[in-house]
Design a protein around this motif. Structure first.
Motif, PDB file in Angstrom:
ATOM      1  N   ILE A   6       0.708  -1.319  -0.004  1.00  0.00           N
ATOM      2  CA  ILE A   6      -0.121  -0.064   0.372  1.00  0.00           C
ATOM      3  C   ILE A   6       0.827   1.223  -0.066  1.00  0.00           C
ATOM      4  CG2 ILE A   6      -0.370   0.424   2.319  1.00  0.00           C
ATOM      5  CD1 ILE A   6      -3.022   1.238   2.088  1.00  0.00           C
ATOM      6  N   ILE A   7       0.508   2.064  -0.705  1.00  0.00           N
ATOM      7  CA  ILE A   7       1.252   3.661  -0.804  1.00  0.00           C
ATOM      8  C   ILE A   7      -0.004   4.394   0.232  1.00  0.00           C
ATOM      9  CG2 ILE A   7       1.891   5.291  -2.349  1.00  0.00           C
ATOM     10  CD1 ILE A   7       2.893   2.806  -4.411  1.00  0.00           C
ATOM     11  N   VAL A   8       0.184   5.405   0.316  1.00  0.00           N
ATOM     12  CA  VAL A   8      -0.379   6.248   1.170  1.00  0.00           C
ATOM     13  C   VAL A   8       1.007   7.888   1.396  1.00  0.00           C
ATOM     14  CG1 VAL A   8      -1.559   4.695   3.022  1.00  0.00           C
ATOM     15  CG2 VAL A   8       0.591   6.126   4.106  1.00  0.00           C
ATOM     16  N   ARG A   9      -0.127   9.286   1.441  1.00  0.00           N
ATOM     17  CA  ARG A   9       0.819  10.254   1.707  1.00  0.00           C
ATOM     18  C   ARG A   9       0.792  10.367   3.290  1.00  0.00           C
ATOM     19  NH1 ARG A   9      -2.549  14.838  -0.809  1.00  0.00           N
ATOM     20  NH2 ARG A   9      -3.828  14.591   1.150  1.00  0.00           N
ATOM     21  N   ALA A  10       2.452  10.355   3.743  1.00  0.00           N
ATOM     22  CA  ALA A  10       2.488  10.546   5.256  1.00  0.00           C
ATOM     23  C   ALA A  10       2.386  11.601   5.565  1.00  0.00           C
ATOM     24  CB  ALA A  10       4.943  10.561   5.236  1.00  0.00           C
ATOM     25  N   THR A  11       1.846  13.150   4.877  1.00  0.00           N
ATOM     26  CA  THR A  11       1.460  13.558   6.692  1.00  0.00           C
ATOM     27  C   THR A  11      -0.322  13.847   6.789  1.00  0.00           C
ATOM     28  OG1 THR A  11       0.660  15.250   3.819  1.00  0.00           O
ATOM     29  CG2 THR A  11       2.447  16.230   4.723  1.00  0.00           C
ATOM     30  N   ASP A  12      -1.007  13.078   6.054  1.00  0.00           N
ATOM     31  CA  ASP A  12      -1.989  12.453   6.201  1.00  0.00           C
ATOM     32  C   ASP A  12      -3.132  11.045   6.291  1.00  0.00           C
ATOM     33  OD1 ASP A  12      -2.541  12.838   3.740  1.00  0.00           O
ATOM     34  OD2 ASP A  12      -3.846  14.148   3.769  1.00  0.00           O
ATOM     35  N   ALA A  13      -1.866  10.490   5.628  1.00  0.00           N
ATOM     36  CA  ALA A  13      -2.115   8.588   5.789  1.00  0.00           C
ATOM     37  C   ALA A  13      -3.138   8.226   4.805  1.00  0.00           C
ATOM     38  CB  ALA A  13      -2.251   8.328   7.033  1.00  0.00           C
ATOM     39  N   LEU A  14      -3.516   9.427   3.633  1.00  0.00           N
ATOM     40  CA  LEU A  14      -3.905   9.068   2.622  1.00  0.00           C
ATOM     41  C   LEU A  14      -3.752   8.047   1.337  1.00  0.00           C
ATOM     42  CD1 LEU A  14      -6.653  10.780   1.386  1.00  0.00           C
ATOM     43  CD2 LEU A  14      -5.478  11.739  -0.493  1.00  0.00           C
ATOM     44  N   PRO A  15      -5.145   6.940   1.317  1.00  0.00           N
ATOM     45  CA  PRO A  15      -3.732   5.874   0.426  1.00  0.00           C
ATOM     46  C   PRO A  15      -4.257   6.630  -0.992  1.00  0.00           C
ATOM     47  CG  PRO A  15      -5.929   5.493   1.240  1.00  0.00           C
ATOM     48  CD  PRO A  15      -6.052   6.293   2.832  1.00  0.00           C
ATOM     49  N   MET A  16      -3.520   5.781  -1.374  1.00  0.00           N
ATOM     50  CA  MET A  16      -3.043   6.704  -3.025  1.00  0.00           C
ATOM     51  C   MET A  16      -3.147   5.325  -3.671  1.00  0.00           C
ATOM     52  SD  MET A  16      -0.640   9.624  -2.703  1.00  0.00           S
ATOM     53  CE  MET A  16       0.906   9.315  -2.026  1.00  0.00           C
ATOM     54  N   ALA A  17      -2.806   4.039  -3.841  1.00  0.00           N
ATOM     55  CA  ALA A  17      -2.622   3.165  -3.994  1.00  0.00           C
ATOM     56  C   ALA A  17      -2.759   1.996  -3.812  1.00  0.00           C
ATOM     57  CB  ALA A  17      -1.595   3.490  -5.281  1.00  0.00           C
ATOM     58  N   ALA A  18      -2.859   0.909  -3.634  1.00  0.00           N
ATOM     59  CA  ALA A  18      -2.870  -0.321  -3.376  1.00  0.00           C
ATOM     60  C   ALA A  18      -2.531  -2.454  -4.124  1.00  0.00           C
ATOM     61  CB  ALA A  18      -3.785  -0.461  -1.843  1.00  0.00           C
ATOM     62  N   SER A  19      -2.214  -3.240  -3.563  1.00  0.00           N
ATOM     63  CA  SER A  19      -2.332  -3.843  -4.330  1.00  0.00           C
ATOM     64  C   SER A  19      -3.676  -4.610  -4.567  1.00  0.00           C
ATOM     65  CB  SER A  19      -1.285  -4.836  -4.324  1.00  0.00           C
ATOM     66  OG  SER A  19      -1.479  -5.241  -2.656  1.00  0.00           O
ATOM     67  N   VAL A  20      -3.835  -4.953  -5.836  1.00  0.00           N
ATOM     68  CA  VAL A  20      -5.220  -5.997  -5.755  1.00  0.00           C
ATOM     69  C   VAL A  20      -5.391  -7.502  -4.796  1.00  0.00           C
ATOM     70  CG1 VAL A  20      -7.008  -6.377  -6.545  1.00  0.00           C
ATOM     71  CG2 VAL A  20      -5.860  -4.598  -7.060  1.00  0.00           C
ATOM     72  N   ASP A  21      -5.458  -7.717  -3.557  1.00  0.00           N
ATOM     73  CA  ASP A  21      -5.673  -9.245  -3.376  1.00  0.00           C
ATOM     74  C   ASP A  21      -6.288  -9.784  -3.156  1.00  0.00           C
ATOM     75  OD1 ASP A  21      -2.986  -7.802  -2.380  1.00  0.00           O
ATOM     76  OD2 ASP A  21      -3.776  -7.230  -0.506  1.00  0.00           O
ATOM     77  N   ASP A  22      -6.119 -11.444  -3.956  1.00  0.00           N
ATOM     78  CA  ASP A  22      -7.099 -12.127  -3.808  1.00  0.00           C
ATOM     79  C   ASP A  22      -8.156 -12.265  -2.434  1.00  0.00           C
ATOM     80  OD1 ASP A  22      -5.945 -13.834  -1.986  1.00  0.00           O
ATOM     81  OD2 ASP A  22      -5.188 -14.955  -3.689  1.00  0.00           O
ATOM     82  N   GLU A  23      -9.118 -12.861  -2.032  1.00  0.00           N
ATOM     83  CA  GLU A  23      -9.889 -13.212  -0.976  1.00  0.00           C
ATOM     84  C   GLU A  23      -8.671 -13.652   0.255  1.00  0.00           C
ATOM     85  OE1 GLU A  23     -14.244 -14.304   0.561  1.00  0.00           O
ATOM     86  OE2 GLU A  23     -13.691 -15.332  -1.347  1.00  0.00           O
ATOM     87  N   GLN A  24      -8.105 -14.581   0.160  1.00  0.00           N
ATOM     88  CA  GLN A  24      -7.665 -15.634   1.003  1.00  0.00           C
ATOM     89  C   GLN A  24      -6.196 -14.802   1.275  1.00  0.00           C
ATOM     90  OE1 GLN A  24      -5.913 -18.827  -0.467  1.00  0.00           O
ATOM     91  NE2 GLN A  24      -4.684 -20.055   0.894  1.00  0.00           N
ATOM     92  N   THR A  25      -5.952 -14.389   0.335  1.00  0.00           N
ATOM     93  CA  THR A  25      -5.009 -13.077   1.081  1.00  0.00           C
ATOM     94  C   THR A  25      -5.441 -12.163   1.935  1.00  0.00           C
ATOM     95  OG1 THR A  25      -3.308 -13.655  -0.709  1.00  0.00           O
ATOM     96  CG2 THR A  25      -3.062 -11.295   0.457  1.00  0.00           C
ATOM     97  N   GLU A  26      -6.797 -11.241   1.705  1.00  0.00           N
ATOM     98  CA  GLU A  26      -7.219 -10.733   2.479  1.00  0.00           C
ATOM     99  C   GLU A  26      -7.541 -10.476   3.586  1.00  0.00           C
ATOM    100  OE1 GLU A  26      -8.310  -7.149   2.166  1.00  0.00           O
ATOM    101  OE2 GLU A  26      -7.698  -7.200   0.766  1.00  0.00           O
ATOM    102  N   GLN A  27      -8.159 -12.320   3.795  1.00  0.00           N
ATOM    103  CA  GLN A  27      -7.982 -12.594   5.112  1.00  0.00           C
ATOM    104  C   GLN A  27      -7.276 -12.920   5.807  1.00  0.00           C
ATOM    105  OE1 GLN A  27     -10.570 -15.840   3.882  1.00  0.00           O
ATOM    106  NE2 GLN A  27     -12.510 -14.527   3.406  1.00  0.00           N
ATOM    107  N   ALA A  28      -6.391 -13.167   5.746  1.00  0.00           N
ATOM    108  CA  ALA A  28      -4.802 -13.922   6.300  1.00  0.00           C
ATOM    109  C   ALA A  28      -4.357 -12.596   6.800  1.00  0.00           C
ATOM    110  CB  ALA A  28      -4.379 -14.368   5.138  1.00  0.00           C
TER     111      ALA A  28
END
Length: 219
Positions: A6-28
């Protein structure tokens, strides 16, 4: 191996981009993704630019550069050298593609399309065991050639959750050490000057007395 990024802006932790994870990875990784939010809140301008935070069977590695935090969750056994090499590649490409837009973006995941590059890069940093099984030595070679990571700060998630440790403690420690070092240098310089004065003061006094006597005798 690299599990999620995941990539976020440091000053306010706004998420700017993230990997698209499958359901199994998301749960784990559900708990660890919540922990990553804590890390983002703890990051300050004085935070260490590179840090590895151990949490159970995974380690959260982050890279801080140009007001952007790049964080990846990887297996605990995955080499830190590879994890940070991966983050370096991600950061360079993101900076080239979206760097000028980072400060002006307002909505979350504005650069969601960057997942394509992250997924492609993550595949290059596959599990070392898979690389060995396929007979490839490229990953091991890369691991050996990368820069030393002994200076990367390592924390345990419990230290952040329960003890309230700061991610910039090492930076403050370094500043304190530099300050103390300067004090010691000044003290040592003063001691040397005093030693020279004690050593040569008698000779100076004799020379001054001799000058006064000669001046008084011949004036």
């Amino acid at each position: 191996m690299v599990r999620s990024t995941i990539i976020v802006r440091a000053t306010d932790a706004l998420p700017m981009a993230a990997s698209v994870d499958d359901e199994q990875t998301e749960q784990a990784l559900q708990e660890h993704k919540q922990q990553s939010k804590l890390i983002f809140r703890r990051i300050t301008p004085n935070s260490e630019p590179r840090c590895s935070i151990e949490s159970g069977q995974y380690t959260l590695h982050y890279l801080l550069a140009d007001n952007v935090v790049y964080l990846t969750i990887a297996d605990k056994s995955y080499p830190r050298k590879l994890a940070f090499s991966y983050l370096e590649e991600i950061s360079k490409e993101f900076s080239v593609s979206y760097g000028p837009k980072v400060e002006s973006v307002r909505k979350p995941y504005a650069f969601v399309g960057f997942d394509t590059f992250m997924s492609k890069t993550a595949r290059l940093y596959q599990d070392t065991r898979a690389a060995d099984a396929s007979g490839s030595s490229n990953l091991d070679k890369l691991n050996n050639e990368l820069q030393d990571v002994t200076r990367i700060m390592t924390k345990n998630m419990e230290e952040l959750l329960w003890r309230g440790d700061s991610l910039d403690r090492m930076s403050h420690l370094s500043t304190s050490l530099r300050s103390e070092s300067e004090k010691y240098r000044k003290a040592a310089r003063n001691i040397n000057i005093q030693a020279l004065i004690r050593q040569y003061a008698p000779f100076g006094a004799v020379a001054l007395l001799l000058i006064i006597v000669l001046w008084w005798r011949f004036s």
